[in-house]
Write an enzyme that holds these catalytic residues in place. Sequence first.
Site, PDB file in Angstrom:
ATOM      1  N   ASP A  71       0.856  -1.183   0.000  1.00 50.56           N
ATOM      2  CA  ASP A  71       0.000   0.000   0.000  1.00 50.56           C
ATOM      3  C   ASP A  71       0.893   1.234   0.000  1.00 50.56           C
ATOM      4  OD1 ASP A  71       0.876  -0.268   2.631  1.00 50.56           O
ATOM      5  OD2 ASP A  71      -1.043   0.299   3.519  1.00 50.56           O
ATOM      6  N   TYR A  73       2.982   4.722   0.757  1.00 50.14           N
ATOM      7  CA  TYR A  73       3.620   5.307   1.933  1.00 50.14           C
ATOM      8  C   TYR A  73       2.581   6.090   2.715  1.00 50.14           C
ATOM      9  CZ  TYR A  73       8.116   4.420  -0.464  1.00 50.14           C
ATOM     10  OH  TYR A  73       9.198   3.847  -1.095  1.00 50.14           O
ATOM     11  N   PHE A  84       6.623   2.600  -4.348  1.00 53.21           N
ATOM     12  CA  PHE A  84       7.998   2.801  -3.890  1.00 53.21           C
ATOM     13  C   PHE A  84       8.558   4.190  -4.184  1.00 53.21           C
ATOM     14  CE2 PHE A  84       7.692  -1.842  -4.492  1.00 53.21           C
ATOM     15  CZ  PHE A  84       7.989  -2.245  -3.194  1.00 53.21           C
ATOM     16  N   HIS A 191      10.701  -8.747   0.572  1.00 46.87           N
ATOM     17  CA  HIS A 191      10.414  -7.320   0.390  1.00 46.87           C
ATOM     18  C   HIS A 191      11.670  -6.501   0.690  1.00 46.87           C
ATOM     19  CE1 HIS A 191       8.480  -3.394   1.109  1.00 46.87           C
ATOM     20  NE2 HIS A 191       7.519  -3.839   0.342  1.00 46.87           N
TER      21      HIS A 191
END
Length: 227
Positions: A71, A73, A84, A191
Amino acid sequence: MTQRGVVPSDLPKCWRTALGDEFAADYFSELQAFVSAERAKIKVFPPISEVYSAFNLTPLEDVRVVILGQDPYHDDGQAHGLSFSVKPGVKIPPSLRNIFKELEADLGIPVARDGYLKAWAKQGVLLLNTVLTVREHAANSHRNRGWERFTDTVIARVNAGPAVAFVLWGKPAQKKSVEIDGRHLIVESAHPSPLSAYRGFLGSKPFSQINAFLEANGGKPIDWDLS
């Protein structure tokens, strides 16, 4: 956001056509009502005008790579609709810093001075989150409200087209692999967040894998250098 049956007017025609049934569906109307109610009482990221930035910058017919985040930031000034990515002048978040660190180890590209990934998006890298909105300072606060169904459809539409590279970092993203057929490249690892990067993300060499796949399929490699 958008009302039931109304496709966001700023989306490229290809995405409006591909996702029109989703915008008209009952679940999507309920999702938009939820997000609108959230915005009325608390700050929600990204801003309304940037929720669909990934689609605006990367038309469906141009998609060559999908980098799937979780999801957005959730701190002030960070999320702007690309997974990202943060805009110039915003401090590079730890996950993105690890992505840049791996890019340097993989392809020798120096760490970028800012975290704005628009140049990747313009080359056909769909920077997609599985959930497109989030409450401020509350990670995963808009999970299980309908965005996952919407982005499942996005993945299905890309999957139905020419062979692309799907980058699935972390277990939530990796669950999407069942929706991707064998014509495509699937790059999976831990991740890039500091909590998990050393469990298999660092050293995974995703960028060279992607470019090798694109070239093997007659395409141009992605220029990952943001300098």
